[in-house]
Scaffold this motif. Sequence first.
Motif, PDB file in Angstrom:
ATOM      1  N   GLU A   1       0.830  -1.206   0.000  1.00 17.09           N
ATOM      2  CA  GLU A   1       0.000   0.000   0.000  1.00 17.09           C
ATOM      3  C   GLU A   1       0.864   1.256   0.000  1.00 17.09           C
ATOM      4  O   GLU A   1       0.538   2.249  -0.661  1.00 17.09           O
ATOM      5  N   VAL A   2       1.988   1.223   0.756  1.00 12.85           N
ATOM      6  CA  VAL A   2       2.885   2.372   0.795  1.00 12.85           C
ATOM      7  C   VAL A   2       3.433   2.661  -0.588  1.00 12.85           C
ATOM      8  O   VAL A   2       3.498   3.818  -1.025  1.00 12.85           O
ATOM      9  N   PHE A   3       3.815   1.621  -1.320  1.00 12.15           N
ATOM     10  CA  PHE A   3       4.423   1.845  -2.622  1.00 12.15           C
ATOM     11  C   PHE A   3       3.408   2.271  -3.679  1.00 12.15           C
ATOM     12  O   PHE A   3       3.762   2.915  -4.665  1.00 12.15           O
ATOM     13  N   LEU A   4       2.163   1.920  -3.470  1.00 12.82           N
ATOM     14  CA  LEU A   4       1.148   2.447  -4.366  1.00 12.82           C
ATOM     15  C   LEU A   4       1.082   3.967  -4.241  1.00 12.82           C
ATOM     16  O   LEU A   4       0.921   4.682  -5.232  1.00 12.82           O
ATOM     17  N   ARG A   5       1.223   4.471  -3.018  1.00 11.24           N
ATOM     18  CA  ARG A   5       1.204   5.905  -2.787  1.00 11.24           C
ATOM     19  C   ARG A   5       2.577   6.520  -3.035  1.00 11.24           C
ATOM     20  O   ARG A   5       2.693   7.707  -3.309  1.00 11.24           O
ATOM     21  N   PHE A   6       3.588   5.685  -2.911  1.00 16.95           N
ATOM     22  CA  PHE A   6       4.954   6.180  -3.045  1.00 16.95           C
ATOM     23  C   PHE A   6       5.222   6.718  -4.449  1.00 16.95           C
ATOM     24  O   PHE A   6       5.980   7.669  -4.630  1.00 16.95           O
ATOM     25  N   SER A   7       4.600   6.121  -5.439  1.00 14.89           N
ATOM     26  CA  SER A   7       4.791   6.586  -6.809  1.00 14.89           C
ATOM     27  C   SER A   7       4.329   8.032  -6.960  1.00 14.89           C
ATOM     28  O   SER A   7       4.863   8.798  -7.755  1.00 14.89           O
ATOM     29  N   GLU A   8       3.339   8.418  -6.128  1.00 19.52           N
ATOM     30  CA  GLU A   8       2.864   9.810  -6.138  1.00 19.52           C
ATOM     31  C   GLU A   8       3.932  10.744  -5.572  1.00 19.52           C
ATOM     32  O   GLU A   8       4.140  11.851  -6.067  1.00 19.52           O
ATOM     33  N   LEU A   9       4.616  10.278  -4.541  1.00 16.99           N
ATOM     34  CA  LEU A   9       5.648  11.087  -3.905  1.00 16.99           C
ATOM     35  C   LEU A   9       6.792  11.394  -4.849  1.00 16.99           C
ATOM     36  O   LEU A   9       7.299  12.516  -4.892  1.00 16.99           O
ATOM     37  N   ILE A  10       7.218  10.413  -5.628  1.00 15.54           N
ATOM     38  CA  ILE A  10       8.413  10.578  -6.443  1.00 15.54           C
ATOM     39  C   ILE A  10       8.100  10.956  -7.896  1.00 15.54           C
ATOM     40  O   ILE A  10       9.011  11.045  -8.715  1.00 15.54           O
ATOM     41  N   ALA A  11       6.834  11.187  -8.190  1.00 17.25           N
ATOM     42  CA  ALA A  11       6.475  11.563  -9.553  1.00 17.25           C
ATOM     43  C   ALA A  11       7.151  12.873  -9.938  1.00 17.25           C
ATOM     44  O   ALA A  11       7.043  13.879  -9.228  1.00 17.25           O
ATOM     45  N   GLY A  12       7.890  12.871 -11.035  1.00 17.09           N
ATOM     46  CA  GLY A  12       8.569  14.060 -11.512  1.00 17.09           C
ATOM     47  C   GLY A  12       9.821  14.408 -10.743  1.00 17.09           C
ATOM     48  O   GLY A  12      10.420  15.460 -10.971  1.00 17.09           O
ATOM     49  N   LYS A  13      10.221  13.558  -9.811  1.00 16.28           N
ATOM     50  CA  LYS A  13      11.415  13.820  -9.015  1.00 16.28           C
ATOM     51  C   LYS A  13      12.477  12.756  -9.298  1.00 16.28           C
ATOM     52  O   LYS A  13      12.185  11.674  -9.787  1.00 16.28           O
ATOM     53  N   THR A  14      13.706  13.096  -8.948  1.00 19.20           N
ATOM     54  CA  THR A  14      14.790  12.125  -9.009  1.00 19.20           C
ATOM     55  C   THR A  14      14.810  11.384  -7.683  1.00 19.20           C
ATOM     56  O   THR A  14      14.719  12.007  -6.621  1.00 19.20           O
ATOM     57  N   ALA A  15      14.909  10.067  -7.725  1.00 20.98           N
ATOM     58  CA  ALA A  15      14.824   9.278  -6.495  1.00 20.98           C
ATOM     59  C   ALA A  15      15.899   8.190  -6.478  1.00 20.98           C
ATOM     60  O   ALA A  15      16.219   7.606  -7.514  1.00 20.98           O
ATOM     61  N   VAL A  16      16.432   7.967  -5.297  1.00 22.33           N
ATOM     62  CA  VAL A  16      17.383   6.881  -5.074  1.00 22.33           C
ATOM     63  C   VAL A  16      16.848   6.034  -3.931  1.00 22.33           C
ATOM     64  O   VAL A  16      16.562   6.534  -2.850  1.00 22.33           O
ATOM     65  N   LEU A  17      16.693   4.745  -4.209  1.00 18.89           N
ATOM     66  CA  LEU A  17      16.152   3.814  -3.220  1.00 18.89           C
ATOM     67  C   LEU A  17      17.216   2.797  -2.846  1.00 18.89           C
ATOM     68  O   LEU A  17      17.907   2.251  -3.705  1.00 18.89           O
ATOM     69  N   ILE A  18      17.349   2.554  -1.561  1.00 16.27           N
ATOM     70  CA  ILE A  18      18.198   1.468  -1.083  1.00 16.27           C
ATOM     71  C   ILE A  18      17.277   0.421  -0.470  1.00 16.27           C
ATOM     72  O   ILE A  18      16.462   0.733   0.404  1.00 16.27           O
ATOM     73  N   SER A  19      17.398  -0.788  -0.935  1.00 15.26           N
ATOM     74  CA  SER A  19      16.534  -1.833  -0.406  1.00 15.26           C
ATOM     75  C   SER A  19      17.158  -3.200  -0.632  1.00 15.26           C
ATOM     76  O   SER A  19      17.886  -3.419  -1.603  1.00 15.26           O
ATOM     77  N   HIS A  20      16.874  -4.104   0.297  1.00 17.74           N
ATOM     78  CA  HIS A  20      17.277  -5.502   0.129  1.00 17.74           C
ATOM     79  C   HIS A  20      16.149  -6.326  -0.481  1.00 17.74           C
ATOM     80  O   HIS A  20      16.364  -7.486  -0.806  1.00 17.74           O
ATOM     81  N   ARG A  21      14.969  -5.710  -0.616  1.00 14.97           N
ATOM     82  CA  ARG A  21      13.821  -6.437  -1.166  1.00 14.97           C
ATOM     83  C   ARG A  21      13.748  -6.179  -2.668  1.00 14.97           C
ATOM     84  O   ARG A  21      13.543  -5.048  -3.108  1.00 14.97           O
TER      85      ARG A  21
END
Length: 617
Positions: A551-571
């Motif tokens: 659910e967070v990532f469904l909304r997360f796409s709204e947060l990073i729309a039009g922005k540069t993003a760097v994600l660190i994840s083991h998943r």
Amino acid sequence: MKEAKKGTRSAIQNPNDKKSFKEQVGALKNLPKFFRLIWHTSKSMTIGNMLLRLVKSAIPLAMLYVGKLIIDEVIRQYGLNGERELTYLWELVALELGLAVLSDLINRGITLLDSLLGDLFSNKTSVTLIEHAATLDLAQFEDATFYDKLERARRQTVTRVVLMSQVLSQVQDMVTIAFLAVGLIAFNPWLIVILLIAVIPSFLGESHFNERTYSLSRSWTPERRELDYLRYIGASDETAKEIKTFNLSGFLADRFRALSDRYYNLNKNLIVRRAVWGSILSGIGTLAYYGAYVFILFRAVSGAISIGDLTFLAGSFNNMRGLLQGIMTRFSQIAESALYLQDLFDFLELKPNITPPVNPHLIPRPIQKGFTFENVGFKYHNSERWAVRHLSFHLQAGEKLALVGENGAGKTTLVKLLARLYEPTEGRILLDGKDLRDYDLNDLRHQVGIIFQDFVRFQMSASDNIAIGQISNILDKDRIQTSAHKSLADQVIQKLPDKYEQVLGKRFNKGVELSGGEWQKVALARAYMRDAQLLILDEPTSALDARAEHEVFLRFSELIAGKTAVLISHRFSTVRMADRILFLENGQLKELGSHEELLAQNGKYAELFTLQAKGYL
């Protein structure tokens, strides 16, 4: 522990830590700077304090002289035959009473101003310390030597407040002595010489032992920090589970006891020697005082001076002896305090290595080309190992880049370099073709939003915890609640007794502790608060369950729309949403491409993806 003991012994024996009498006197150069801070704290209180002390310095002489007049008048009246006129005597008694009351009122006024001014000074220097620490580099905070300086400076914001009162009392007593000395010099100048003989030995002894105390205290700064740490983790809600589970209380208590006992024994030896020598040297002063007292008595018995003169001279001599001894002793204390005060000024003089250029550029709005790493390498302080090296890649504007790699591969170091929390040891980072060092540092920080995996769980209200993401909007309740809704933190906050005003954490009264996943939702809300062009999220959903993560990532796409993003994840379910994936190994770029491209390469990324996928079968 063996290493700590060895380090402590060498520190104590280090001659550079030993401060000579000359160095103690030299430390007094800190006092003008110290009093400039006090003056700027409150000009009116500083002036009022000094005026009261000036008036107070003249009262002892006035009291002694009025006392002399009273005794002489009593003896004169005693020798009269017939009716006695006592008006003059009662006027002298009333004057002495008035001086006593005035002295008490002035003392209370001085105490009041000392207390108020001391509190204000402590608050002001604490704020200065916090503000200055914020200007220093992240790498400096990760250095143990820096922490020693910070710890010593932090202690001075409270413990040096008494220095102000000591110095002002010193000046006050010196003025008083100047008044009293006039009478003694007129009677017999040799009394002043005897006074000096009485107080100088004790003064030299105090200076010597103050120097030894400072040396011991300074050399034990790392060990005191360890003692504070052991004391904290031994009785803390944050560590209680592990201490009980692993039965660590005995281990921590023994470690604390061993370290504290070694400091106690060293300090005990110093205190005992100080007491013995202090008694001997003080005895010399007492003998000199009574020698002078006997001389004054002989003069009175022979009729050279009146009984009133005797009381005046004896009182003046006794007062001057006490004042001089106090001045000498206080001088050593002031010199010692000035030595410690240097720790505060040393810290405030520390400069960051990462500084803005003379003519900085503002961050492009919007960013056009993105960030380019050109052969970037970084070493941590006092480390021979490269945390990252030979990094060369381009992060395009608006691109979503995922960083993947095993623990210690350099992922967090890379994003700290990108946010210019670290400065590259070699190579450079470009933003839209210009070196990142050419941009305004504060503007860069405003345009970068970072949520680290080890985010701070501030023991503040839920509202404040979210507003930290953009602290300038702390009063914007709508923005805070909108951010909480986007990160799912609103579902957590609505269950709290005081909702957004609920204090989080158990440190303060009525605080409520959250689970790891609930805290992470609050931290994610901080990212939504910040209107940054570059977002960096370090394991943003590691503490969330699968449903909440989706659910967070469904909304997360709204947060990073039009922005540069760097994600660190083991998943890998998380990193698949990125445009490209950068795989790090031992601090170096191993693979770079989209999820499909890296699977097709059948390299290290594909191997780890396959291993993780099997865990869900």
